[in-house]
Write a protein that holds these residues in place. Structure first.
Motif, PDB file in Angstrom:
ATOM      1  N   ILE A   1       8.590   1.943  -9.564  1.00  0.00           N
ATOM      2  CA  ILE A   1       7.579   2.335  -8.969  1.00  0.00           C
ATOM      3  C   ILE A   1       6.491   1.482  -9.788  1.00  0.00           C
ATOM      4  O   ILE A   1       6.090   1.564 -11.039  1.00  0.00           O
ATOM      5  CB  ILE A   1       7.360   4.027  -9.035  1.00  0.00           C
ATOM      6  CG1 ILE A   1       8.379   4.520  -8.542  1.00  0.00           C
ATOM      7  CG2 ILE A   1       6.187   4.114  -8.226  1.00  0.00           C
ATOM      8  CD1 ILE A   1       8.922   4.109  -7.032  1.00  0.00           C
ATOM      9  N   SER A   2       5.440   0.964  -8.890  1.00  0.00           N
ATOM     10  CA  SER A   2       4.333   0.251  -9.372  1.00  0.00           C
ATOM     11  C   SER A   2       3.087   1.180  -9.468  1.00  0.00           C
ATOM     12  O   SER A   2       2.634   1.709  -8.410  1.00  0.00           O
ATOM     13  CB  SER A   2       3.951  -0.741  -8.204  1.00  0.00           C
ATOM     14  OG  SER A   2       2.398  -1.395  -8.577  1.00  0.00           O
ATOM     15  N   GLY A   3       2.935   1.403 -10.631  1.00  0.00           N
ATOM     16  CA  GLY A   3       1.714   2.555 -10.925  1.00  0.00           C
ATOM     17  C   GLY A   3       0.326   1.790 -10.672  1.00  0.00           C
ATOM     18  O   GLY A   3      -0.284   2.494  -9.803  1.00  0.00           O
ATOM     19  N   LYS A   4       0.360   0.565 -10.517  1.00  0.00           N
ATOM     20  CA  LYS A   4      -0.915  -0.021 -10.114  1.00  0.00           C
ATOM     21  C   LYS A   4      -1.135  -0.022  -8.702  1.00  0.00           C
ATOM     22  O   LYS A   4      -2.205   0.455  -8.299  1.00  0.00           O
ATOM     23  CB  LYS A   4      -0.766  -1.670 -10.169  1.00  0.00           C
ATOM     24  CG  LYS A   4      -0.904  -1.821 -11.807  1.00  0.00           C
ATOM     25  CD  LYS A   4      -0.734  -3.573 -12.185  1.00  0.00           C
ATOM     26  CE  LYS A   4      -0.901  -3.811 -13.648  1.00  0.00           C
ATOM     27  NZ  LYS A   4      -0.782  -5.155 -13.797  1.00  0.00           N
ATOM     28  N   SER A   5      -0.063  -0.027  -7.755  1.00  0.00           N
ATOM     29  CA  SER A   5      -0.129   0.337  -6.467  1.00  0.00           C
ATOM     30  C   SER A   5      -0.629   1.998  -5.974  1.00  0.00           C
ATOM     31  O   SER A   5      -1.631   1.997  -5.269  1.00  0.00           O
ATOM     32  CB  SER A   5       1.169   0.032  -5.673  1.00  0.00           C
ATOM     33  OG  SER A   5       1.244  -1.110  -5.563  1.00  0.00           O
TER      34      SER A   5
ATOM     35  N   ARG B   1      -1.914  -8.891 -10.745  1.00  0.00           N
ATOM     36  CA  ARG B   1      -3.156  -9.000 -11.453  1.00  0.00           C
ATOM     37  C   ARG B   1      -4.004  -8.296 -10.079  1.00  0.00           C
ATOM     38  O   ARG B   1      -4.494  -8.923  -9.371  1.00  0.00           O
ATOM     39  CB  ARG B   1      -3.623 -10.306 -11.744  1.00  0.00           C
ATOM     40  CG  ARG B   1      -2.539 -11.169 -12.740  1.00  0.00           C
ATOM     41  CD  ARG B   1      -2.992 -10.918 -14.210  1.00  0.00           C
ATOM     42  NE  ARG B   1      -4.309 -10.866 -14.568  1.00  0.00           N
ATOM     43  CZ  ARG B   1      -4.724 -12.136 -14.797  1.00  0.00           C
ATOM     44  NH1 ARG B   1      -3.809 -13.308 -14.997  1.00  0.00           N
ATOM     45  NH2 ARG B   1      -5.818 -12.225 -15.294  1.00  0.00           N
ATOM     46  N   VAL B   2      -4.176  -6.949 -10.524  1.00  0.00           N
ATOM     47  CA  VAL B   2      -5.168  -6.442  -9.347  1.00  0.00           C
ATOM     48  C   VAL B   2      -6.499  -6.713  -9.307  1.00  0.00           C
ATOM     49  O   VAL B   2      -7.204  -6.825  -8.213  1.00  0.00           O
ATOM     50  CB  VAL B   2      -5.013  -4.785  -9.691  1.00  0.00           C
ATOM     51  CG1 VAL B   2      -3.730  -4.325  -9.348  1.00  0.00           C
ATOM     52  CG2 VAL B   2      -5.494  -4.260 -11.055  1.00  0.00           C
ATOM     53  N   GLU B   3      -6.873  -7.500 -10.369  1.00  0.00           N
ATOM     54  CA  GLU B   3      -8.374  -8.063 -10.116  1.00  0.00           C
ATOM     55  C   GLU B   3      -8.463  -9.245  -9.082  1.00  0.00           C
ATOM     56  O   GLU B   3      -9.466  -9.282  -8.453  1.00  0.00           O
ATOM     57  CB  GLU B   3      -8.707  -8.586 -11.556  1.00  0.00           C
ATOM     58  CG  GLU B   3      -8.146  -9.790 -12.298  1.00  0.00           C
ATOM     59  CD  GLU B   3      -6.981  -9.067 -13.224  1.00  0.00           C
ATOM     60  OE1 GLU B   3      -6.481  -7.782 -12.900  1.00  0.00           O
ATOM     61  OE2 GLU B   3      -6.368  -9.808 -13.977  1.00  0.00           O
TER      62      GLU B   3
ATOM     63  N   VAL C   1     -11.470  -8.012  -6.735  1.00  0.00           N
ATOM     64  CA  VAL C   1     -12.655  -8.979  -6.494  1.00  0.00           C
ATOM     65  C   VAL C   1     -13.125  -9.465  -5.128  1.00  0.00           C
ATOM     66  O   VAL C   1     -14.032  -9.070  -4.573  1.00  0.00           O
ATOM     67  CB  VAL C   1     -12.845  -9.874  -7.731  1.00  0.00           C
ATOM     68  CG1 VAL C   1     -13.804 -10.852  -7.471  1.00  0.00           C
ATOM     69  CG2 VAL C   1     -12.775  -9.360  -8.910  1.00  0.00           C
ATOM     70  N   PRO C   2     -11.902 -10.039  -4.300  1.00  0.00           N
ATOM     71  CA  PRO C   2     -12.057 -10.660  -3.353  1.00  0.00           C
ATOM     72  C   PRO C   2     -12.382  -9.518  -2.290  1.00  0.00           C
ATOM     73  O   PRO C   2     -13.468  -9.430  -1.243  1.00  0.00           O
ATOM     74  CB  PRO C   2     -10.945 -10.940  -2.759  1.00  0.00           C
ATOM     75  CG  PRO C   2     -10.293 -11.611  -4.034  1.00  0.00           C
ATOM     76  CD  PRO C   2     -10.649 -10.379  -4.903  1.00  0.00           C
TER      77      PRO C   2
ATOM     78  N   ALA D   1      -3.227  -2.960  -1.106  1.00  0.00           N
ATOM     79  CA  ALA D   1      -2.766  -2.185  -2.001  1.00  0.00           C
ATOM     80  C   ALA D   1      -1.330  -1.973  -2.487  1.00  0.00           C
ATOM     81  O   ALA D   1      -0.781  -1.651  -3.617  1.00  0.00           O
ATOM     82  CB  ALA D   1      -3.186  -0.665  -1.959  1.00  0.00           C
ATOM     83  N   ILE D   2      -0.398  -2.231  -1.479  1.00  0.00           N
ATOM     84  CA  ILE D   2       1.177  -2.387  -1.585  1.00  0.00           C
ATOM     85  C   ILE D   2       1.610  -3.310  -2.262  1.00  0.00           C
ATOM     86  O   ILE D   2       2.813  -3.559  -2.816  1.00  0.00           O
ATOM     87  CB  ILE D   2       1.759  -1.929  -0.102  1.00  0.00           C
ATOM     88  CG1 ILE D   2       3.232  -1.420  -0.540  1.00  0.00           C
ATOM     89  CG2 ILE D   2       1.737  -3.293   0.659  1.00  0.00           C
ATOM     90  CD1 ILE D   2       3.025  -0.227  -1.604  1.00  0.00           C
ATOM     91  N   LEU D   3       0.791  -4.707  -2.271  1.00  0.00           N
ATOM     92  CA  LEU D   3       1.118  -5.960  -2.811  1.00  0.00           C
ATOM     93  C   LEU D   3       1.856  -5.601  -4.363  1.00  0.00           C
ATOM     94  O   LEU D   3       2.976  -6.262  -4.758  1.00  0.00           O
ATOM     95  CB  LEU D   3       0.052  -6.991  -2.952  1.00  0.00           C
ATOM     96  CG  LEU D   3      -0.004  -7.342  -1.394  1.00  0.00           C
ATOM     97  CD1 LEU D   3      -1.077  -8.526  -1.370  1.00  0.00           C
ATOM     98  CD2 LEU D   3       1.015  -7.830  -0.855  1.00  0.00           C
ATOM     99  N   PRO D   4       1.229  -4.972  -5.219  1.00  0.00           N
ATOM    100  CA  PRO D   4       1.696  -4.911  -6.440  1.00  0.00           C
ATOM    101  C   PRO D   4       3.186  -4.242  -6.580  1.00  0.00           C
ATOM    102  O   PRO D   4       4.035  -4.632  -7.291  1.00  0.00           O
ATOM    103  CB  PRO D   4       0.917  -3.854  -7.207  1.00  0.00           C
ATOM    104  CG  PRO D   4      -0.369  -4.253  -6.732  1.00  0.00           C
ATOM    105  CD  PRO D   4      -0.139  -4.306  -5.304  1.00  0.00           C
ATOM    106  N   GLN D   5       3.446  -3.344  -5.380  1.00  0.00           N
ATOM    107  CA  GLN D   5       4.806  -2.626  -5.354  1.00  0.00           C
ATOM    108  C   GLN D   5       5.757  -3.633  -4.935  1.00  0.00           C
ATOM    109  O   GLN D   5       7.080  -3.921  -5.374  1.00  0.00           O
ATOM    110  CB  GLN D   5       4.643  -1.455  -4.627  1.00  0.00           C
ATOM    111  CG  GLN D   5       6.095  -0.671  -4.261  1.00  0.00           C
ATOM    112  CD  GLN D   5       6.618  -0.279  -5.441  1.00  0.00           C
ATOM    113  OE1 GLN D   5       5.934   0.734  -5.981  1.00  0.00           O
ATOM    114  NE2 GLN D   5       7.525  -0.625  -5.809  1.00  0.00           N
TER     115      GLN D   5
END
Lengths: 10, 212
Positions: free
Chosen positions: B32-36, B94-96, B100-101, B130-134
């Motif tokens: 699971i992606s915590g970042k998402s 890289r969630v930044e 940023v965009p 938001a789902i991209l990291p996952q």
């Protein structure tokens, strides 16, 4: 134009 | 309220509950992606700031509270409760590059240059990516547990149903929310590749989804 924010949606 | 939006909200709720229960019962957030999940908590936080200032309906208020509580509870499970099972090395998006965009665009393209409007616009743009990291994590590990694919299926279906809701509302109310619609189309497009794999792999009973 017909664009404006819907306020009642989640 | 129309059937598309109600079904969409139910799919969204089911997706969030599926994920929470999966982590809670397996006591693991492997894959699971915590970042998402952090991004989703940020989406709900910046979108539901009007929770206490404008009352729309009991349903609206209850759902907002439920989404916020489950989103933060899931982040808590991943980063605190079961952090030893969190694959931080696989969750390397890289969630930044998203924040940023999205933040910049929410200042440029919005309905009003007011704090609540900018934050709402930010939440709409952020939700679409938001789902991209996952999804990135799944391509990196090359596989996903079937329960995770069911979570993604309902999450993708919810915004697709919202697209139908916006078509219906344009047809019946004569207006549409351009920012929400464009973001919703982008968001749903990101799931297309996953939907293809889901229907061809998971629903054929192969259980785990392994990427070619």
């Amino acid at each position: 134009c017909h664009r404006r924010k819907v306020k009642d949606e989640l | 309220m129309n059937i598309f939006r109600l079904l969409g909200d139910m799919c969204h709720l089911v997706a969030i509950i599926i994920l929470f229960l999966k982590i809670w019962r397996s006591k693991s957030c492997a894959g699971i992606s915590g970042k998402s999940q952090v991004l989703f908590a940020l989406v709900f936080t910046t979108r539901y700031l009007d929770l206490f200032t404008s009352f729309i309906s009991v349903y609206n208020t209850v759902m907002k509270v439920v989404f916020l509580v489950l989103a933060y509870a899931t982040v808590y499970l991943i980063y605190l409760r079961f952090r030893s099972t969190y694959n931080s090395e696989s969750d390397s998006f890289r969630v930044e590059f998203l924040l940023v965009p999205v933040a910049g665009l929410s200042f440029l393209e919005n309905y009003a240059f007011a704090p609540l409007e900018i934050l709402w616009t930010f939440s709409i743009y952020l939700e679409s990516v938001a789902i991209l990291p996952q999804l990135f994590m799944i391509t990196k590990t090359g596989e996903a547990e079937s329960i995770t694919t069911h979570y993604l299926f309902f999450l993708g279906l919810y915004r697709a149903l919202y697209l139908a809701n916006w078509v219906w509302r344009y047809h019946t109310e004569g207006f549409f929310d351009q920012i929400a619609v464009v973001s919703g189309v982008v968001q749903t497009i990101f799931y297309c590749d996953f939907f293809y794999l889901y229907f061809t792999k998971v629903l054929r009973g192969s259980g785990k989804m392994t990427l070619p």
